[in-house]
Motif scaffolding. Sequence first.
Motif, PDB file in Angstrom:
ATOM      1  N   THR A  17       0.833  -1.208   0.000  1.00 11.33           N
ATOM      2  CA  THR A  17       0.000   0.000   0.000  1.00 11.33           C
ATOM      3  C   THR A  17       0.860   1.247   0.000  1.00 11.33           C
ATOM      4  OG1 THR A  17      -1.715  -1.196   1.234  1.00 11.33           O
ATOM      5  CG2 THR A  17      -1.819   1.210   1.244  1.00 11.33           C
ATOM      6  N   LEU A  18       1.886   1.273   0.846  1.00 11.84           N
ATOM      7  CA  LEU A  18       2.780   2.427   0.915  1.00 11.84           C
ATOM      8  C   LEU A  18       3.484   2.657  -0.425  1.00 11.84           C
ATOM      9  CD1 LEU A  18       4.564   2.076   4.380  1.00 11.84           C
ATOM     10  CD2 LEU A  18       3.148   3.982   3.639  1.00 11.84           C
ATOM     11  N   TYR A  32       2.798   5.954  -3.093  1.00 14.92           N
ATOM     12  CA  TYR A  32       3.814   6.934  -3.465  1.00 14.92           C
ATOM     13  C   TYR A  32       4.176   6.827  -4.944  1.00 14.92           C
ATOM     14  CZ  TYR A  32       4.446   7.816   1.517  1.00 14.92           C
ATOM     15  OH  TYR A  32       4.245   8.158   2.825  1.00 14.92           O
ATOM     16  N   ALA A  33       4.197   5.610  -5.479  1.00 14.91           N
ATOM     17  CA  ALA A  33       4.494   5.456  -6.903  1.00 14.91           C
ATOM     18  C   ALA A  33       3.411   6.101  -7.757  1.00 14.91           C
ATOM     19  CB  ALA A  33       4.643   3.981  -7.259  1.00 14.91           C
ATOM     20  N   GLU A  52      10.368  10.481  -2.583  1.00 13.06           N
ATOM     21  CA  GLU A  52       9.298   9.483  -2.508  1.00 13.06           C
ATOM     22  C   GLU A  52       9.818   8.136  -2.006  1.00 13.06           C
ATOM     23  OE1 GLU A  52       6.303  10.442  -2.848  1.00 13.06           O
ATOM     24  OE2 GLU A  52       6.900  12.433  -3.513  1.00 13.06           O
ATOM     25  N   LEU A  53      11.033   7.767  -2.435  1.00  9.92           N
ATOM     26  CA  LEU A  53      11.623   6.523  -1.934  1.00  9.92           C
ATOM     27  C   LEU A  53      11.882   6.611  -0.442  1.00  9.92           C
ATOM     28  CD1 LEU A  53      14.159   5.672  -4.794  1.00  9.92           C
ATOM     29  CD2 LEU A  53      12.007   4.510  -4.279  1.00  9.92           C
ATOM     30  N   ALA A  54      12.390   7.770   0.008  1.00  8.43           N
ATOM     31  CA  ALA A  54      12.652   7.941   1.438  1.00  8.43           C
ATOM     32  C   ALA A  54      11.362   7.855   2.244  1.00  8.43           C
ATOM     33  CB  ALA A  54      13.351   9.279   1.686  1.00  8.43           C
ATOM     34  N   LEU A 103       3.851   9.234 -10.534  1.00 14.55           N
ATOM     35  CA  LEU A 103       3.767   8.695 -11.893  1.00 14.55           C
ATOM     36  C   LEU A 103       4.073   9.733 -12.978  1.00 14.55           C
ATOM     37  CD1 LEU A 103       3.211   6.106 -13.428  1.00 14.55           C
ATOM     38  CD2 LEU A 103       0.786   6.718 -13.480  1.00 14.55           C
ATOM     39  N   PRO A 104       3.526  10.963 -12.901  1.00 16.38           N
ATOM     40  CA  PRO A 104       3.892  11.948 -13.939  1.00 16.38           C
ATOM     41  C   PRO A 104       5.389  12.227 -13.980  1.00 16.38           C
ATOM     42  CG  PRO A 104       1.970  12.686 -12.711  1.00 16.38           C
ATOM     43  CD  PRO A 104       2.515  11.505 -11.981  1.00 16.38           C
ATOM     44  N   LEU A 105       6.015  12.250 -12.808  1.00 16.50           N
ATOM     45  CA  LEU A 105       7.465  12.489 -12.775  1.00 16.50           C
ATOM     46  C   LEU A 105       8.213  11.334 -13.432  1.00 16.50           C
ATOM     47  CD1 LEU A 105       9.869  14.164 -11.699  1.00 16.50           C
ATOM     48  CD2 LEU A 105       9.712  12.822  -9.596  1.00 16.50           C
ATOM     49  N   LEU A 106       7.801  10.108 -13.161  1.00 18.36           N
ATOM     50  CA  LEU A 106       8.458   8.951 -13.777  1.00 18.36           C
ATOM     51  C   LEU A 106       8.312   8.988 -15.295  1.00 18.36           C
ATOM     52  CD1 LEU A 106       7.275   6.158 -11.294  1.00 18.36           C
ATOM     53  CD2 LEU A 106       9.487   7.306 -11.345  1.00 18.36           C
TER      54      LEU A 106
END
Length: 464
Positions: A391-392, A396-397, A426-428, A401-404
């Motif tokens: 879920t976490l 965040y992904a 976001e990873l942090a 998504l637009p940034l990716l």
Amino acid sequence: MSHRLPEPADSPAASGPPPGASPGPAPGGHTHAGHVHATGPVENLARYSRPAVVGLLVLAALATVIGAILLWPSHAERPLPIPFQAADGGPIRTVDATVISQSRADCGTLTPGTATTAYPAIAATGGPCIASVTRLTSGAQQGQYVVLSIATNRTQTDDVPGQPSTKGLDPNAPMAGQPDLHLDDHLRLSVITDPSGTLRYAFYDYQRGTPLIWWALAFVVAVVAVATWRGLRAVIGLVFAFGVLGYFTLPSILDGHSVVGVALVSSAAILFPVLYLAHGVNMRTSSALLGTMVSLVLAAGLSQAAVSSLSLTGLSGESTRTLQLYQGSLSLSGLLLAGFVIGTLGVLNDVTITQASTTFELAAVPGQSRLGAFRGAMRVGRDHIASTVYTLVFAYAGSALPLLLLFSVAGQPFSSLLTGEEVAIELARTFVGGIALALSVPFTTAIAAALIAPPSPEPGVARP
């Protein structure tokens, strides 16, 4: 001397009180004048547990109150950032409007932005601009008409130097950055007064008030229909949480107070009423509350370590750069920390209340020991961790998504994508939230197991 034989197991004497006798208390209740009154789930508590938990929660509540007093915002007026200012320095004024007609026209023949009492006559030439006629439904010129001119991709041609190509684009679609308006759309138009005193209108946003209200009502109805009164109390707690964020958290941060301190005080102030409203005032909820608070403090420490070790500045986001420009006293790294802490609040609450309830339920099994209840609840907790981590990560992904996609279009290597600050933030968040989540399970389970006094084993049943 006569001997009385034992009563059969299903006889009245063996299965219940004799006729006319008052019934004994039902499990989880007491009797009065022949009636049984339910008192909720029975909690077999250790002798020291109630005063210990109450004492710790009273200390936490006092610390929250003291922190709120020290960090209480001034609610002072602040100058508006330029992007949110009107020409006269005040806030941007908006009015409501509705699109009533559309046609294709030559861009040079349109005079958009001014209101007219008569319906505007527009020559439909099939040109490259979309002329949207709107009727004002509020403001000083309510009832008058305003034309909005929206350029399409047809205004971009390959033979004009410096202009992007229309290859691969729908020539009849609005240009990038232009709104895609349709008949009966409800809009908000910005209003400015030019030097001549004439009011000028421009597209500002869509009206979303009514649809948002309907979605909010659907959310409340769904929650209350399934969770009944407990769901209603949860919704009330959610309203209180937003009140704390809007009236205390944001103004206090703008006053320049410690962002992490504000985040912790806000989280504690939210947790007390929200948990007890949704789950009742009992030791299960109290143990979950203690576990959540311990995990929040841990999350704050982990967030500090993550921001420091990864050299996160917060300057990668446009909104944070704007904040730093117009509110120079703000600590952007502190703002990141506060976001990490508050972001873990909801998922921690979900996990800790589940662990506390599971531990209490397992401890109520006859013959169960504290260690057995702890081990059983931990097995449930491991499954919960495995599902909540997904879920976490996906939450965040999805937000990134637009940034990716932007990085993918730019042809950046995957290593550069992961180590760039926007993705690293976001990873942090995921790593900090996941660690705090994983550790909240044994913390809360241990607290709940320490508070209970498992019932004595049934006759003939050995305690495991």
